[in-house]
Motif scaffolding. Structure first.
Motif, PDB file in Angstrom:
ATOM      1  N   ASN A  63       8.473  55.203 -18.170  1.00 49.20           N
ATOM      2  CA  ASN A  63       8.725  54.940 -16.752  1.00 49.20           C
ATOM      3  C   ASN A  63       8.175  53.586 -16.320  1.00 49.20           C
ATOM      4  OD1 ASN A  63      10.048  57.358 -16.333  1.00 49.20           O
ATOM      5  ND2 ASN A  63       8.210  58.449 -15.692  1.00 49.20           N
ATOM      6  N   ALA A  64       7.053  53.182 -16.917  1.00 46.95           N
ATOM      7  CA  ALA A  64       6.462  51.886 -16.572  1.00 46.95           C
ATOM      8  C   ALA A  64       7.402  50.745 -16.944  1.00 46.95           C
ATOM      9  CB  ALA A  64       5.121  51.719 -17.279  1.00 46.95           C
ATOM     10  N   VAL A  65       8.033  50.847 -18.106  1.00 42.88           N
ATOM     11  CA  VAL A  65       8.982  49.813 -18.528  1.00 42.88           C
ATOM     12  C   VAL A  65      10.168  49.760 -17.569  1.00 42.88           C
ATOM     13  CG1 VAL A  65      10.575  49.097 -20.346  1.00 42.88           C
ATOM     14  CG2 VAL A  65       8.293  49.924 -20.951  1.00 42.88           C
ATOM     15  N   GLU A  66      10.683  50.922 -17.206  1.00 40.31           N
ATOM     16  CA  GLU A  66      11.805  50.973 -16.265  1.00 40.31           C
ATOM     17  C   GLU A  66      11.419  50.350 -14.924  1.00 40.31           C
ATOM     18  OE1 GLU A  66      12.656  55.115 -16.053  1.00 40.31           O
ATOM     19  OE2 GLU A  66      13.720  55.187 -17.981  1.00 40.31           O
ATOM     20  N   ASN A  67      10.217  50.697 -14.442  1.00 39.13           N
ATOM     21  CA  ASN A  67       9.785  50.220 -13.126  1.00 39.13           C
ATOM     22  C   ASN A  67       9.472  48.731 -13.109  1.00 39.13           C
ATOM     23  OD1 ASN A  67      10.005  52.740 -11.921  1.00 39.13           O
ATOM     24  ND2 ASN A  67       7.909  53.336 -12.432  1.00 39.13           N
ATOM     25  N   VAL A  68       8.849  48.228 -14.176  1.00 37.67           N
ATOM     26  CA  VAL A  68       8.465  46.816 -14.163  1.00 37.67           C
ATOM     27  C   VAL A  68       9.707  45.923 -14.146  1.00 37.67           C
ATOM     28  CG1 VAL A  68       8.328  46.281 -16.660  1.00 37.67           C
ATOM     29  CG2 VAL A  68       6.703  45.246 -15.065  1.00 37.67           C
ATOM     30  N   LYS A  69      10.787  46.390 -14.748  1.00 32.39           N
ATOM     31  CA  LYS A  69      12.039  45.630 -14.686  1.00 32.39           C
ATOM     32  C   LYS A  69      12.606  45.630 -13.269  1.00 32.39           C
ATOM     33  CE  LYS A  69      13.828  45.908 -19.406  1.00 32.39           C
ATOM     34  NZ  LYS A  69      15.018  46.265 -20.211  1.00 32.39           N
ATOM     35  N   LYS A  70      12.531  46.772 -12.605  1.00 31.36           N
ATOM     36  CA  LYS A  70      13.038  46.878 -11.236  1.00 31.36           C
ATOM     37  C   LYS A  70      12.216  46.028 -10.270  1.00 31.36           C
ATOM     38  CE  LYS A  70      14.725  51.632 -11.845  1.00 31.36           C
ATOM     39  NZ  LYS A  70      14.517  53.059 -11.460  1.00 31.36           N
ATOM     40  N   LEU A  71      10.916  45.892 -10.554  1.00 32.66           N
ATOM     41  CA  LEU A  71      10.020  45.171  -9.655  1.00 32.66           C
ATOM     42  C   LEU A  71      10.032  43.658  -9.874  1.00 32.66           C
ATOM     43  CD1 LEU A  71       6.993  47.629  -9.813  1.00 32.66           C
ATOM     44  CD2 LEU A  71       8.510  47.265  -7.864  1.00 32.66           C
TER      45      LEU A  71
END
Length: 229
Positions: free
Chosen positions: A23-31
């Protein structure tokens, strides 16, 4: 420090608690709000005994999915190994040229490898090399046995990373680009965490206090190292 409107807008999406690595990888891309292919960095805060100097924490690692940035490699080795270093891809392989360049303040290389018998001669330039993190050290694999020289030069030319902790025990390493697949970034993070854990000799829960992923432009995302697998 006052943050810009873009930063403030993306921080509204941040979760309050640490998440899984996936989830961290997914979120850091979105951010990430950079218009270019920004870098994703892994930031690790280590747990160290009070008597251990954070600056003694150093090592090297080959991440499975990392584009080489074509580091310039210098080699300090006896004359009979100069051809070996050259053929393996070293950019500076003549010891006399290396020493003259350092003495003149011309340090145009990213990594310095040395065979053990050359360390005494390099030591006189410790004040020039040490602050730049270029003094060869057995702990990060830059002091090399003569029979391993070609192999190690090749590894560093292909993108092997040297890392070390800062004064607060933090380790900061690039683990990919926004354009990388999530799976590649996850694999790089796991390899880096494994390297740090192996170096410190305990399970990850006992050597890592916190871990974050951060884009070049955008806020960081904390992840729970127990939720990496």
């Amino acid at each position: 420090m006052k943050r810009g409107k873009k930063y403030q807008k993306v921080t509204e999406k941040i979760l309050d608690s640490a998440v899984s690595l996936k989830n961290a990888v997914e979120n850091v891309k979105k951010l990430s709000y950079s218009k270019f292919d920004g870098t994703i960095e892994l930031h690790i805060v280590t747990i160290l005994p009070k008597d251990k100097d954070p600056k003694s924490i150093k090592g090297s690692v080959s991440l499975p999915y990392m584009e080489s940035k074509s580091s310039r490699i210098a080699v300090a080795a006896p004359a009979h190994l100069e051809k070996t270093a050259q053929e393996a891809g070293a950019d500076i392989f003549k010891f006399d040229d290396l020493m003259e360049g350092i003495k003149a303040g011309k340090i145009d290389f990213d990594i310095l490898l040395a065979t053990p018998d050359m360390m005494a001669q390099l030591a006189v330039h410790g004040k020039a090399l040490g602050p730049k993190g270029l003094m060869p050290n057995p702990k990060n694999g830059t002091v090399v046995a003569p029979d391993k020289l070609a192999e190690v030069v090749g590894e560093f030319k292909r993108g092997k990373l040297v890392y070390k902790a800062d004064a607060a025990g933090g380790i900061h390493v690039a683990v990919g680009k926004i354009s990388y697949t999530n799976e590649k970034i996850e694999a790089n993070v796991k390899e880096m965490v494994t390297a740090v854990v192996s170096l410190l000799g305990k399970s990850k829960e006992y050597v890592i206090r916190k871990a974050f992923l951060a884009p070049t432009m955008g806020p960081s995302v904390a992840f729970d190292i127990k939720l990496m697998d």
